[in-house]
Design an enzyme around this catalytic site. Structure first.
Site, PDB file in Angstrom:
ATOM      1  CB  CYS A 177      -8.747  -4.741  -3.105  1.00  0.00           C
ATOM      2  SG  CYS A 177      -7.932  -3.120  -3.116  1.00  0.00           S
TER       3      CYS A 177
ATOM      4  CB  CYS B 253     -10.608  -3.386   1.266  1.00  0.00           C
ATOM      5  SG  CYS B 253     -10.174  -2.616  -0.307  1.00  0.00           S
TER       6      CYS B 253
ATOM      7  CD  GLU C 256      -5.492  -5.679  -1.808  1.00  0.00           C
ATOM      8  OE1 GLU C 256      -5.047  -4.532  -1.599  1.00  0.00           O
ATOM      9  OE2 GLU C 256      -6.022  -6.363  -0.939  1.00  0.00           O
TER      10      GLU C 256
ATOM     11  CG  ASN D 146      -0.431  -0.189   2.523  1.00  0.00           C
ATOM     12  OD1 ASN D 146       0.630  -0.780   2.674  1.00  0.00           O
ATOM     13  ND2 ASN D 146      -1.116   0.311   3.533  1.00  0.00           N
ATOM     14  CB  VAL D 147       1.548   3.746  -2.272  1.00  0.00           C
ATOM     15  CG1 VAL D 147       2.304   5.067  -2.406  1.00  0.00           C
ATOM     16  CG2 VAL D 147       2.442   2.582  -2.688  1.00  0.00           C
ATOM     17  CD  GLU D 148      -1.641   4.724   4.641  1.00  0.00           C
ATOM     18  OE1 GLU D 148      -1.137   5.568   5.414  1.00  0.00           O
ATOM     19  OE2 GLU D 148      -2.339   3.768   5.033  1.00  0.00           O
TER      20      GLU D 148
ATOM     21  CB  CYS E 237      -5.435  -1.182  -1.680  1.00  0.00           C
ATOM     22  SG  CYS E 237      -6.698  -0.623  -0.524  1.00  0.00           S
TER      23      CYS E 237
HETATM   24  N1  THU Z   1      -5.258  -1.690   2.600  1.00  0.00           N
HETATM   25  C1  THU Z   1      -4.724  -2.407   1.562  1.00  0.00           C
HETATM   26  O1  THU Z   1      -3.637  -2.095   1.071  1.00  0.00           O
HETATM   27  N2  THU Z   1      -5.418  -3.458   1.087  1.00  0.00           N
HETATM   28  C2  THU Z   1      -6.589  -3.931   1.610  1.00  0.00           C
HETATM   29  O2  THU Z   1      -7.195  -4.829   1.047  1.00  0.00           O
HETATM   30  C3  THU Z   1      -7.070  -3.351   2.880  1.00  0.00           C
HETATM   31  C4  THU Z   1      -6.549  -1.995   3.195  1.00  0.00           C
HETATM   32  C5  THU Z   1      -4.525  -0.520   3.095  1.00  0.00           C
HETATM   33  C6  THU Z   1      -5.143   0.800   2.716  1.00  0.00           C
HETATM   34  C7  THU Z   1      -4.581   1.714   3.788  1.00  0.00           C
HETATM   35  O3  THU Z   1      -3.302   2.195   3.341  1.00  0.00           O
HETATM   36  C8  THU Z   1      -4.371   0.808   4.989  1.00  0.00           C
HETATM   37  O4  THU Z   1      -4.476  -0.535   4.507  1.00  0.00           O
HETATM   38  C9  THU Z   1      -5.383   1.011   6.088  1.00  0.00           C
HETATM   39  O5  THU Z   1      -6.682   0.940   5.601  1.00  0.00           O
END
Ligand code: THU
Length: 147
Positions: free
Chosen positions: A101, A98, A67, A54-56, A65
């Site tokens: 995804c 999630c 994915e 994941n890259v915020e 996410c």
């Molecule tokens: N996140 C994912 O990368 N994939 C998922 O399927 C669930 C959530 C990440 C998004 C965010 O950066 C962090 O988890 C918290 O929600």
């Protein structure tokens, strides 16, 4: 730290390999806002392994996410169908992808995509029943053509 409990199927191939890759990717996550790292890995029907983390972003809503990176690598590497998928958090625990995804994965899933979940290995249809997909778009096109 004690090793996280592994769900049924996690020790078997291809999941042992996918968990190793997902774990490595979780260590590269950029998640300074949530503090929740995610790594994802999948086996493609031609034998490739694709992965992502994941890259915020300071603009929270545009976070990617894990994915998203995985699907980008799949398409940029020539496409293909996903046959097995797993994702973990920063503690190495298997997590569910999630909802958004699951939809993303579903578009590129082999008919029998196996997803490692905290409750063991499940088919894509079990975690995204009655998925909306390309067929729904096609049906509407047919409907419009016949009118
Ligand atoms: N996140 C994912 O990368 N994939 C998922 O399927 C669930 C959530 C990440 C998004 C965010 O950066 C962090 O988890 C918290 O929600």
């Amino acid at each position: 730290m004690t090793a996280p409990a592994e769900p049924p199927g996690a020790a078997e191939e291809p999941f042992a390999h996918l968990l190793e890759v997902a774990w490595q990717l979780a260590a590269r996550a950029y998640a300074p806002y949530s503090g929740y790292a995610v790594g994802a890995a999948a086996l493609v029907d031609d034998g490739r392994t694709v992965s992502g983390c994941n890259v915020e972003n300071a603009a929270y809503g545009v976070a990617l996410c894990a994915e998203c990176g995985l699907i980008s690598e799949l398409i940029a590497g020539g496409g293909g169908r996903l046959v097995a998928f797993a994702c973990v958090n920063g503690a190495g625990q298997v997590i569910m992808p999630c909802g958004r995804c699951r939809q993303l994965l579903s578009e590129h899933a082999a008919a029998e995509l196996q997803v490692l979940t905290p409750r063991g290995v499940l088919g894509m249809h079990a975690i995204l029943p009655q998925a909306f997909g390309a067929d729904d778009i096609e049906e509407m096109r047919d409907h419009d053509r016949d009118r």
